[in-house]
Scaffold this motif. Structure first.
Motif, PDB file in Angstrom:
ATOM      1  N   MET A  89       4.810  23.797  70.173  1.00 16.95           N
ATOM      2  CA  MET A  89       5.363  24.031  68.838  1.00 16.95           C
ATOM      3  C   MET A  89       4.292  24.513  67.863  1.00 16.95           C
ATOM      4  O   MET A  89       4.576  25.304  66.971  1.00 16.95           O
ATOM      5  N   LYS A  90       3.042  24.080  68.032  1.00 14.89           N
ATOM      6  CA  LYS A  90       1.948  24.618  67.202  1.00 14.89           C
ATOM      7  C   LYS A  90       1.832  26.118  67.417  1.00 14.89           C
ATOM      8  O   LYS A  90       1.674  26.893  66.468  1.00 14.89           O
ATOM      9  N   LYS A  91       1.935  26.520  68.677  1.00 16.01           N
ATOM     10  CA  LYS A  91       1.828  27.938  69.010  1.00 16.01           C
ATOM     11  C   LYS A  91       3.037  28.727  68.478  1.00 16.01           C
ATOM     12  O   LYS A  91       2.883  29.786  67.869  1.00 16.01           O
ATOM     13  N   VAL A  92       4.242  28.190  68.696  1.00 20.76           N
ATOM     14  CA  VAL A  92       5.468  28.874  68.265  1.00 20.76           C
ATOM     15  C   VAL A  92       5.521  29.016  66.748  1.00 20.76           C
ATOM     16  O   VAL A  92       5.941  30.050  66.225  1.00 20.76           O
ATOM     17  N   MET A  93       5.102  27.982  66.025  1.00 20.74           N
ATOM     18  CA  MET A  93       5.178  28.025  64.565  1.00 20.74           C
ATOM     19  C   MET A  93       3.992  28.778  63.958  1.00 20.74           C
ATOM     20  O   MET A  93       3.858  28.844  62.748  1.00 20.74           O
ATOM     21  N   GLY A  94       3.169  29.374  64.805  1.00 17.34           N
ATOM     22  CA  GLY A  94       2.054  30.179  64.320  1.00 17.34           C
ATOM     23  C   GLY A  94       2.529  31.430  63.598  1.00 17.34           C
ATOM     24  O   GLY A  94       3.686  31.837  63.675  1.00 17.34           O
ATOM     25  N   VAL A  95       1.640  32.067  62.911  1.00 15.55           N
ATOM     26  CA  VAL A  95       1.954  33.217  62.058  1.00 15.55           C
ATOM     27  C   VAL A  95       2.559  34.384  62.841  1.00 15.55           C
ATOM     28  O   VAL A  95       3.403  35.106  62.336  1.00 15.55           O
ATOM     29  N   ALA A  96       2.172  34.559  64.088  1.00 13.82           N
ATOM     30  CA  ALA A  96       2.628  35.719  64.866  1.00 13.82           C
ATOM     31  C   ALA A  96       4.133  35.713  65.093  1.00 13.82           C
ATOM     32  O   ALA A  96       4.767  36.767  65.148  1.00 13.82           O
ATOM     33  N   TYR A  97       4.755  34.546  65.216  1.00 16.86           N
ATOM     34  CA  TYR A  97       6.175  34.466  65.547  1.00 16.86           C
ATOM     35  C   TYR A  97       7.089  34.312  64.330  1.00 16.86           C
ATOM     36  O   TYR A  97       8.252  34.668  64.380  1.00 16.86           O
ATOM     37  N   MET A  98       6.576  33.739  63.251  1.00 16.17           N
ATOM     38  CA  MET A  98       7.430  33.357  62.132  1.00 16.17           C
ATOM     39  C   MET A  98       7.373  34.361  60.988  1.00 16.17           C
ATOM     40  O   MET A  98       6.321  34.925  60.714  1.00 16.17           O
ATOM     41  N   PRO A  99       8.512  34.560  60.313  1.00 17.46           N
ATOM     42  CA  PRO A  99       8.488  35.386  59.102  1.00 17.46           C
ATOM     43  C   PRO A  99       7.705  34.673  58.001  1.00 17.46           C
ATOM     44  O   PRO A  99       7.436  33.475  58.085  1.00 17.46           O
ATOM     45  N   GLU A 100       7.383  35.395  56.966  1.00 18.93           N
ATOM     46  CA  GLU A 100       6.514  34.885  55.904  1.00 18.93           C
ATOM     47  C   GLU A 100       7.049  33.599  55.260  1.00 18.93           C
ATOM     48  O   GLU A 100       6.289  32.696  54.966  1.00 18.93           O
ATOM     49  N   ASP A 101       8.360  33.488  55.076  1.00 16.94           N
ATOM     50  CA  ASP A 101       8.903  32.305  54.413  1.00 16.94           C
ATOM     51  C   ASP A 101       8.932  31.070  55.315  1.00 16.94           C
ATOM     52  O   ASP A 101       9.208  29.969  54.854  1.00 16.94           O
ATOM     53  N   LEU A 102       8.627  31.228  56.615  1.00 20.84           N
ATOM     54  CA  LEU A 102       8.584  30.086  57.521  1.00 20.84           C
ATOM     55  C   LEU A 102       7.182  29.791  58.048  1.00 20.84           C
ATOM     56  O   LEU A 102       7.010  28.960  58.925  1.00 20.84           O
ATOM     57  N   THR A 103       6.177  30.465  57.516  1.00 26.34           N
ATOM     58  CA  THR A 103       4.800  30.159  57.935  1.00 26.34           C
ATOM     59  C   THR A 103       4.324  28.929  57.162  1.00 26.34           C
ATOM     60  O   THR A 103       4.770  28.659  56.056  1.00 26.34           O
ATOM     61  N   GLY A 104       3.424  28.193  57.779  1.00 26.86           N
ATOM     62  CA  GLY A 104       2.935  26.982  57.126  1.00 26.86           C
ATOM     63  C   GLY A 104       1.872  26.306  57.945  1.00 26.86           C
ATOM     64  O   GLY A 104       1.127  26.949  58.677  1.00 26.86           O
ATOM     65  N   LYS A 105       1.822  24.978  57.853  1.00 27.83           N
ATOM     66  CA  LYS A 105       0.757  24.211  58.490  1.00 27.83           C
ATOM     67  C   LYS A 105       1.355  23.109  59.356  1.00 27.83           C
ATOM     68  O   LYS A 105       2.261  22.397  58.926  1.00 27.83           O
ATOM     69  N   PHE A 106       0.810  22.963  60.558  1.00 28.54           N
ATOM     70  CA  PHE A 106       1.214  21.887  61.467  1.00 28.54           C
ATOM     71  C   PHE A 106       0.188  20.769  61.380  1.00 28.54           C
ATOM     72  O   PHE A 106      -1.016  21.019  61.429  1.00 28.54           O
ATOM     73  N   SER A 107       0.660  19.536  61.251  1.00 29.54           N
ATOM     74  CA  SER A 107      -0.243  18.379  61.171  1.00 29.54           C
ATOM     75  C   SER A 107       0.074  17.410  62.301  1.00 29.54           C
ATOM     76  O   SER A 107       1.215  16.989  62.451  1.00 29.54           O
ATOM     77  N   SER A 108      -0.937  17.084  63.090  1.00 31.05           N
ATOM     78  CA  SER A 108      -0.800  16.039  64.111  1.00 31.05           C
ATOM     79  C   SER A 108      -1.009  14.708  63.416  1.00 31.05           C
ATOM     80  O   SER A 108      -2.104  14.416  62.935  1.00 31.05           O
ATOM     81  N   LEU A 109       0.022  13.909  63.342  1.00 38.18           N
ATOM     82  CA  LEU A 109      -0.032  12.702  62.521  1.00 38.18           C
ATOM     83  C   LEU A 109      -0.903  11.606  63.118  1.00 38.18           C
ATOM     84  O   LEU A 109      -1.385  10.740  62.395  1.00 38.18           O
ATOM     85  N   SER A 110      -1.139  11.650  64.417  1.00 40.04           N
ATOM     86  CA  SER A 110      -1.998  10.627  65.024  1.00 40.04           C
ATOM     87  C   SER A 110      -3.451  10.811  64.603  1.00 40.04           C
ATOM     88  O   SER A 110      -4.246   9.877  64.681  1.00 40.04           O
TER      89      SER A 110
END
Length: 195
Positions: A89-110
């Motif tokens: 999911m970190k890879k999928v939610m990366g900038v290359a796959y997502m449009p501008e309004d869905l780009t952001g930051k992934f945080s591993s909570l552990s």
């Protein structure tokens, strides 16, 4: 003779008294029920035909839980699979796959300590989605493989391995339900394309 007559035991008299009481009351409205199978196909054309609520609304929230093929039928998967899913999911939610309004930051909570978690969950978006309770110490056990993605506009969250494998949440202040659902549909479509 009348002294021996018990009104409470005479069924005919009780019927008449009950009918007399009912005459003075308005008849309750007939309840109409419709049975439909819940079906929402998340097609943009279907969403655009919806009508936004007219009442004053503080915010609109739409969420969707998904489990991915190959990772088991529910969120109860092994630690290794959780870490694989988080990395995917970190890879999928990366900038290359997502449009501008869905780009952001992934945080591993552990990886966050207690103070960082409290500060992280104090953000406005968590109070809108109803997840602000997680900032309390010990409310959730943040093990490896659990994480959250928040877009740059703070109106879309993707939870990874919280209860289900994926939980997508789209939120907006005000009553624009169509916009919330369209964002959710776009995120689902882009994630499915990337996978």
């Amino acid at each position: 003779m009348e002294k021996d007559w018990d009104v409470s035991e005479d069924p005919e008299l009780l019927k008449v008294l009950n009918m007399a009481k009912m005459l003075g009351r308005a008849q309750p409205p007939k309840v109409q029920t419709y049975s439909k199978n819940p079906l929402f196909d998340l097609l943009p054309a279907t969403i655009r035909r919806l009508v936004n609520p007219k009442a004053p609304v503080k915010c609109c929230v739409a969420s969707l839980q998904r489990n991915l093929a190959g990772f088991g039928p529910n969120g109860d998967i092994s630690k290794n699979q959780k870490i694989q899913l988080e990395n995917l999911m970190k890879k999928v939610m990366g900038v290359a796959y997502m449009p501008e309004d869905l780009t952001g930051k992934f945080s591993s909570l552990s990886k966050l300590n207690q103070r960082e978690q409290s500060k992280f969950f104090s953000a406005d978006i968590f109070s809108l989605t109803g997840d602000a309770w997680m900032k309390e110490p010990g409310s959730v056990e943040w093990t490896d493989g659990k994480g959250v993605f928040i877009n740059n506009y703070s109106n879309f969250i993707l939870w990874v391995n919280l209860e289900d494998q994926l939980r997508l949440v789209s939120v907006a202040k005000g009553q624009d339900l169509k916009y919330v659902l369209l964002r959710l549909q776009k995120a689902v479509a882009r994630i499915e394309e990337a996978l």
